[in-house]
Structures are given as structure tokens and as C-alpha cells.
Design a protein around this motif. Structure first.
Motif, mmCIF file in Angstrom:
data_model
loop_
_atom_site.group_PDB
_atom_site.id
_atom_site.type_symbol
_atom_site.label_atom_id
_atom_site.label_comp_id
_atom_site.label_asym_id
_atom_site.label_seq_id
_atom_site.Cartn_x
_atom_site.Cartn_y
_atom_site.Cartn_z
ATOM 1 N N GLN A 1 0.834 -1.192 0.000
ATOM 2 C CA GLN A 1 0.000 0.000 0.000
ATOM 3 C C GLN A 1 0.867 1.240 0.000
ATOM 4 O OE1 GLN A 1 -3.393 0.176 -0.205
ATOM 5 N NE2 GLN A 1 -3.339 -2.027 -0.500
ATOM 6 N N VAL A 2 0.318 2.300 -0.584
ATOM 7 C CA VAL A 2 0.997 3.593 -0.640
ATOM 8 C C VAL A 2 0.057 4.635 -0.057
ATOM 9 C CG1 VAL A 2 1.953 5.372 -2.132
ATOM 10 C CG2 VAL A 2 2.341 2.954 -2.667
ATOM 11 N N GLN A 3 0.568 5.442 0.837
ATOM 12 C CA GLN A 3 -0.204 6.556 1.376
ATOM 13 C C GLN A 3 0.384 7.850 0.829
ATOM 14 O OE1 GLN A 3 1.250 4.205 3.795
ATOM 15 N NE2 GLN A 3 -0.539 2.983 3.249
ATOM 16 N N LEU A 4 -0.502 8.753 0.437
ATOM 17 C CA LEU A 4 -0.085 10.031 -0.138
ATOM 18 C C LEU A 4 -0.682 11.168 0.679
ATOM 19 C CD1 LEU A 4 -0.768 9.182 -3.883
ATOM 20 C CD2 LEU A 4 1.451 9.169 -2.733
ATOM 21 N N VAL A 5 0.139 12.132 1.030
ATOM 22 C CA VAL A 5 -0.317 13.284 1.792
ATOM 23 C C VAL A 5 0.108 14.550 1.063
ATOM 24 C CG1 VAL A 5 -0.203 14.538 3.958
ATOM 25 C CG2 VAL A 5 -0.188 12.029 3.965
ATOM 26 N N GLU A 6 -0.877 15.380 0.715
ATOM 27 C CA GLU A 6 -0.600 16.640 0.044
ATOM 28 C C GLU A 6 -0.524 17.776 1.059
ATOM 29 O OE1 GLU A 6 -3.761 14.634 -2.758
ATOM 30 O OE2 GLU A 6 -3.520 14.950 -0.603
ATOM 31 N N SER A 7 0.199 18.798 0.687
ATOM 32 C CA SER A 7 0.249 20.021 1.491
ATOM 33 C C SER A 7 0.570 21.185 0.566
ATOM 34 C CB SER A 7 1.298 19.915 2.600
ATOM 35 O OG SER A 7 2.591 19.740 2.047
ATOM 36 N N GLY A 8 0.346 22.391 1.071
ATOM 37 C CA GLY A 8 0.740 23.582 0.332
ATOM 38 C C GLY A 8 -0.381 24.349 -0.307
ATOM 39 N N GLY A 9 -1.615 23.846 -0.217
ATOM 40 C CA GLY A 9 -2.721 24.594 -0.789
ATOM 41 C C GLY A 9 -3.032 25.820 0.045
ATOM 42 N N GLY A 10 -3.946 26.641 -0.458
ATOM 43 C CA GLY A 10 -4.332 27.837 0.276
ATOM 44 C C GLY A 10 -4.993 28.845 -0.619
ATOM 45 N N LEU A 11 -5.057 30.071 -0.096
ATOM 46 C CA LEU A 11 -5.686 31.187 -0.808
ATOM 47 C C LEU A 11 -4.597 32.124 -1.305
ATOM 48 C CD1 LEU A 11 -8.161 32.937 -1.569
ATOM 49 C CD2 LEU A 11 -8.038 33.895 0.749
ATOM 50 N N VAL A 12 -4.680 32.495 -2.557
ATOM 51 C CA VAL A 12 -3.690 33.389 -3.139
ATOM 52 C C VAL A 12 -4.382 34.316 -4.125
ATOM 53 C CG1 VAL A 12 -3.107 31.799 -5.015
ATOM 54 C CG2 VAL A 12 -1.400 33.453 -4.228
ATOM 55 N N GLN A 13 -3.838 35.488 -4.316
ATOM 56 C CA GLN A 13 -4.399 36.412 -5.292
ATOM 57 C C GLN A 13 -3.962 36.025 -6.710
ATOM 58 O OE1 GLN A 13 -3.236 40.388 -4.023
ATOM 59 N NE2 GLN A 13 -5.229 40.678 -3.068
ATOM 60 N N ALA A 14 -4.756 36.420 -7.670
ATOM 61 C CA ALA A 14 -4.401 36.171 -9.072
ATOM 62 C C ALA A 14 -3.018 36.746 -9.363
ATOM 63 C CB ALA A 14 -5.438 36.788 -9.993
ATOM 64 N N GLY A 15 -2.233 35.965 -10.097
ATOM 65 C CA GLY A 15 -0.855 36.359 -10.386
ATOM 66 C C GLY A 15 0.152 35.828 -9.397
ATOM 67 N N GLY A 16 -0.337 35.307 -8.295
ATOM 68 C CA GLY A 16 0.552 34.799 -7.265
ATOM 69 C C GLY A 16 1.006 33.373 -7.526
ATOM 70 N N SER A 17 1.720 32.821 -6.542
ATOM 71 C CA SER A 17 2.299 31.486 -6.678
ATOM 72 C C SER A 17 2.002 30.633 -5.439
ATOM 73 C CB SER A 17 3.819 31.584 -6.851
ATOM 74 O OG SER A 17 4.161 32.287 -8.027
ATOM 75 N N LEU A 18 1.969 29.347 -5.656
ATOM 76 C CA LEU A 18 1.881 28.365 -4.590
ATOM 77 C C LEU A 18 2.716 27.162 -4.996
ATOM 78 C CD1 LEU A 18 -1.929 28.209 -3.631
ATOM 79 C CD2 LEU A 18 -0.076 29.040 -2.178
ATOM 80 N N ARG A 19 3.215 26.430 -3.992
ATOM 81 C CA ARG A 19 3.885 25.171 -4.272
ATOM 82 C C ARG A 19 3.205 24.063 -3.495
ATOM 83 N NH1 ARG A 19 10.057 22.864 -3.469
ATOM 84 N NH2 ARG A 19 9.429 22.763 -1.264
ATOM 85 N N LEU A 20 2.717 23.092 -4.207
ATOM 86 C CA LEU A 20 2.105 21.923 -3.585
ATOM 87 C C LEU A 20 3.153 20.825 -3.430
ATOM 88 C CD1 LEU A 20 -1.251 21.655 -5.587
ATOM 89 C CD2 LEU A 20 -0.726 23.043 -3.568
ATOM 90 N N SER A 21 3.015 20.064 -2.356
ATOM 91 C CA SER A 21 3.885 18.913 -2.122
ATOM 92 C C SER A 21 3.026 17.677 -1.922
ATOM 93 C CB SER A 21 4.750 19.132 -0.872
ATOM 94 O OG SER A 21 5.583 20.260 -1.022
ATOM 95 N N CYS A 22 3.548 16.548 -2.307
ATOM 96 C CA CYS A 22 2.874 15.265 -2.106
ATOM 97 C C CYS A 22 3.929 14.269 -1.667
ATOM 98 C CB CYS A 22 2.198 14.804 -3.383
ATOM 99 S SG CYS A 22 1.536 13.119 -3.314
#
Length: 115
Positions: free
Chosen positions: A1-22
Motif C-alpha cells: 500500500q501507498v499513502q499520499l499526503v498533500e500540502s501547500g494549498g491555500g488562498l492566493v491572489q491572481a498572479g501569485g504562486s503556490l507550491r504543492l507537495s505530495c
């Protein structure tokens, strides 16, 4: 079995950046392709980007030039760098991993882009 956990989401203004991790745990050896999908309520799930164990990546046309997928095999972690975000990128983003023909999914992380 493999478990996956995401992080890094959120609220950002248009034009901004986010980095998601898994991050994958469990039987992580022999994981080949990993990817990011997104889905908004009432809409079909869309493949955003995917990357093989060798680092070959592909992207949805809607994110080409703005998003970059990467993977750290030693850390069993995949990333999605999202730049120049637009309100239409608002969705729940889920990571997936394929191991010996079986798909595993994370719980998803919300990304909201305000105009």
C-alpha cells in the motif's frame, strides 16, 4: 500500500504562486508515474501534470508555461510549483501515484485564487 499526503494549498491572489507537495509513504519502491489532478464541484477531474520516475513530465495545455512538476525520489516527494495563478485554477488538487498498475490517491488540498 501507498499513502499520499498533500500540502501547500491555500488562498492566493491572481498572479501569485503556490507550491504543492505530495509525500508518499509505505511501499514507495516501484512507484513509477506520479501526478496531480484537479477537480471543482460539478466538473470533470482534470490531469494537471504527471512525471515519471525518470523525470519525464507532461502538462495540461491550460497550465503549460505556468506550472512545473518535479520529484525528489530520495524523499518520496513530488512538487507542483504553480506560478501566474488565475481564478480558473481554483480547484481541489489531488496527487496520485501508480505502483505496479495500481493507482493510489491523496486526500486533496484546496487551492483558491482570488481575482
Amino acid at each position: 500500500q501507498v499513502q499520499l499526503v498533500e500540502s501547500g494549498g491555500g488562498l492566493v491572489q491572481a498572479g501569485g504562486s503556490l507550491r504543492l507537495s505530495c509525500t508518499a509513504t509505505g511501499s514507495t519502491f516501484l512507484i513509477n508515474v506520479m501526478g496531480w489532478y484537479r477537480q471543482a464541484p460539478g466538473k470533470q477531474r482534470e490531469l494537471v501534470a504527471a512525471i515519471t520516475r525518470d523525470g519525464v513530465a507532461n502538462y495540461a495545455d491550460s497550465v503549460k508555461g505556468r506550472f512545473t512538476i518535479s520529484r525528489d525520489i530520495a524523499k518520496n516527494t513530488m512538487y507542483l510549483q504553480m506560478n501566474s495563478l488565475m481564478p480558473e485554477d481554483t480547484d481541489v488538487y489531488s496527487c496520485t501515484a501508480n505502483r505496479l498498475g495500481k493507482d493510489f490517491w491523496g486526500q486533496g488540498t484546496q487551492v483558491t485564487v482570488s481575482s
